[in-house]
Design an enzyme around this catalytic site. Structure first.
Site, PDB file in Angstrom:
ATOM      1  N   GLU A 218       7.323  -6.770   1.114  1.00 46.33           N
ATOM      2  CA  GLU A 218       6.114  -6.632   1.940  1.00 46.33           C
ATOM      3  C   GLU A 218       5.192  -7.842   1.759  1.00 46.33           C
ATOM      4  O   GLU A 218       4.682  -8.399   2.724  1.00 46.33           O
ATOM      5  CB  GLU A 218       5.345  -5.356   1.556  1.00 46.33           C
TER       6      GLU A 218
ATOM      7  N   LYS B 148       0.851  -1.187   0.000  1.00 40.58           N
ATOM      8  CA  LYS B 148       0.000   0.000   0.000  1.00 40.58           C
ATOM      9  C   LYS B 148       0.887   1.237   0.000  1.00 40.58           C
ATOM     10  O   LYS B 148       1.730   1.409   0.879  1.00 40.58           O
ATOM     11  CB  LYS B 148      -0.895  -0.022   1.233  1.00 40.58           C
TER      12      LYS B 148
ATOM     13  N   SER C  64     -10.420   5.718  -4.142  1.00 37.22           N
ATOM     14  CA  SER C  64     -11.358   6.836  -4.265  1.00 37.22           C
ATOM     15  C   SER C  64     -10.941   7.876  -5.303  1.00 37.22           C
ATOM     16  O   SER C  64     -11.769   8.362  -6.067  1.00 37.22           O
ATOM     17  CB  SER C  64     -11.521   7.497  -2.897  1.00 37.22           C
TER      18      SER C  64
ATOM     19  N   ARG D  12     -10.716  10.021   2.374  1.00 38.39           N
ATOM     20  CA  ARG D  12     -10.602  10.664   3.685  1.00 38.39           C
ATOM     21  C   ARG D  12     -11.752  11.631   3.902  1.00 38.39           C
ATOM     22  O   ARG D  12     -12.215  11.829   5.023  1.00 38.39           O
ATOM     23  CB  ARG D  12      -9.224  11.321   3.818  1.00 38.39           C
TER      24      ARG D  12
ATOM     25  N   LYS E 131      -2.350  -1.459  -3.789  1.00 41.62           N
ATOM     26  CA  LYS E 131      -3.205  -0.283  -3.675  1.00 41.62           C
ATOM     27  C   LYS E 131      -2.376   0.987  -3.753  1.00 41.62           C
ATOM     28  O   LYS E 131      -1.342   1.049  -3.081  1.00 41.62           O
ATOM     29  CB  LYS E 131      -3.922  -0.372  -2.330  1.00 41.62           C
TER      30      LYS E 131
ATOM     31  N   TYR F   9     -15.454   1.170  -6.096  1.00 40.59           N
ATOM     32  CA  TYR F   9     -16.701   1.888  -5.837  1.00 40.59           C
ATOM     33  C   TYR F   9     -17.654   1.752  -7.025  1.00 40.59           C
ATOM     34  O   TYR F   9     -18.798   2.162  -6.943  1.00 40.59           O
ATOM     35  CB  TYR F   9     -16.406   3.373  -5.558  1.00 40.59           C
TER      36      TYR F   9
HETATM   37  C1  PBG Z   1      -6.759   3.593   5.734  1.00 36.71           C
HETATM   38  C2  PBG Z   1      -7.402   3.326   4.434  1.00 36.71           C
HETATM   39  C3  PBG Z   1      -7.338   4.205   3.365  1.00 36.71           C
HETATM   40  C4  PBG Z   1      -8.073   3.628   2.334  1.00 36.71           C
HETATM   41  C5  PBG Z   1      -8.579   2.402   2.785  1.00 36.71           C
HETATM   42  N1  PBG Z   1      -8.144   2.219   4.104  1.00 36.71           N
HETATM   43  C6  PBG Z   1      -6.734   5.549   3.211  1.00 36.71           C
HETATM   44  C7  PBG Z   1      -5.476   5.918   3.827  1.00 36.71           C
HETATM   45  O1  PBG Z   1      -4.568   5.099   3.945  1.00 36.71           O
HETATM   46  O2  PBG Z   1      -5.377   7.074   4.207  1.00 36.71           O
HETATM   47  C8  PBG Z   1      -8.234   4.279   1.006  1.00 36.71           C
HETATM   48  C9  PBG Z   1      -9.382   3.903   0.188  1.00 36.71           C
HETATM   49  C10 PBG Z   1      -9.654   4.794  -0.961  1.00 36.71           C
HETATM   50  O3  PBG Z   1      -8.971   5.806  -1.219  1.00 36.71           O
HETATM   51  O4  PBG Z   1     -10.622   4.474  -1.669  1.00 36.71           O
HETATM   52  N2  PBG Z   1      -6.606   2.641   6.644  1.00 36.71           N
END
Ligand code: PBG
Length: 334
Positions: free
Chosen positions: A243, A204, A284, A214, A258, A323
């Site tokens: 990882e 990630k 997102s 967020r 991700k 989504y």
């Molecule tokens: C945090 C988390 C995030 C997302 C899923 N779990 C954002 C971050 O790491 O700040 C992002 C999902 C998205 O952007 O659709 N634990």
């Protein structure tokens, strides 16, 4: 050197195989079906049925009842699983994210409601503290704002157990602490949850593409600083393999890459290197880009949606958190 693909024109006319839909479909190397999709869903603990998210057109935070209905819709559309993300009332947030451990909190309640409504649909829960902390970080912070690894890991283990007890099928740690997959696996085994799966957010990246999320879960205004001391540097690729290797060794059943589109090279490397299902998260910001350009008529949003989803499959993903799951499943005629 002789080419493995000798091409002598006109004996070889590659366009022959593109002349009509039936032959294009027959020779397609990859395909997309609703069973590849995981529906990314934001839920909230208020009364209002659906609350729009400004930076994510057509996305709504759902209340518990609407979430249960959505689970039934997932079943009708043959979408195998839902990934849940909570928007928590700011009054219930604190520095340690204690609401994450509440067995009667939002997520456990939604899990129970969904399992009542559509038990066949898999439920995947995010394990991380950021929706619950007043500072918006995924873990506990010290006086300098540094996110503490081992202390955070202990809380994540408890959060994962709360989710498993409520009926989650998959717990998905997204916090990027070291060693938490092994700790969660041990705790699940000791608690008798031997079949609860772990989907590790293994690779990630510290990405700008999480901005709208967020906003959706209400952690944007709270977050001080960035997440670069725990999420990966976008410059790195070998590190993603380390990882993933570590999380598999600790007991992850599936691993995630991700964000999605900017990291297709990582999806390819991970899926080729490890014989383990690789899930990709179309996050997102990727959704927002497609929606925004589509709304302006600058691109055909639906076409681009399907093209991006197919490209994840081509890169080697076993499943896609998105989504767009509901829209894409409908477009696929499920
Ligand atoms: C945090 C988390 C995030 C997302 C899923 N779990 C954002 C971050 O790491 O700040 C992002 C999902 C998205 O952007 O659709 N634990």
């Amino acid at each position: 050197m002789t080419s493995p693909f000798p091409q002598t024109f006109p004996r070889t006319r590659l366009r022959r195989l593109r002349t009509s839909p039936w032959i294009r479909s027959l020779t397609a190397e990859t395909g997309l079906t609703p069973s590849d999709l995981i529906w990314s869903m934001v839920v909230h603990d208020g009364d209002e049925a659906r609350i729009p998210v400004g930076s994510m057109p057509d996305l709504y935070r759902l209340n518990i009842e609407e979430a249960a209905k959505a689970a039934r819709r997932a079943r009708e559309l043959s979408i195998p699983a839902i990934a849940l993300f909570p928007h928590i009332n700011p009054a219930r947030k604190d520095a340690t994210g204690s609401e994450a451990l509440n067995p009667d909190g939002l997520i456990p309640t939604v899990i129970r409601a969904m399992k009542d409504a559509a038990p066949e649909v898999g439920i995947i829960c995010d394990v991380a503290l950021d929706p619950f902390t007043s500072h918006g970080h995924d873990g506990l912070i010290d006086e300098d704002g540094y996110v503490l690894n081992d202390e955070t890991s202990k809380l994540l283990v408890k959060q994962a157990i709360v989710q498993a007890e409520a009926g989650a099928d998959v717990v998905a740690p997204s916090d990027m602490m070291d060693g938490r997959i092994g700790a969660v696996r041990d705790a699940l085994e000791s608690a008798g949850h031997v079949n609860t799966m772990i989907l590790s957010y293994a690779a990630k990246y510290a990405s700008g593409f999480y901005g709208p999320y967020r906003d959706a879960i209400g952690s944007a205004t709270a977050l001080k600083g960035d997440k670069k001391t725990y999420q990966q540097n976008p410059a790195n690729s070998d590190e993603a393999l380390r990882e993933v290797a570590m999380d598999i060794a600790e007991g992850a059943d599936m691993v995630m890459v991700k964000p999605g589109l900017p990291y297709l090279d990582i999806v390819r490397r991970v899926s080729e290197t490890f014989a383990v299902p690789t899930i990709v998260f179309q996050v997102s910001g990727e959704y927002a880009q497609i929606k925004a350009a589509g709304e302006r008529g600058w691109i055909d949003g639906d076409k681009v949606m399907m093209e991006t989803l197919l490209s994840f499959k081509r890169a080697g993903a076993a499943g896609i958190i998105t989504y767009f799951a509901e829209d894409a499943a409908k477009a696929l005629g499920a």
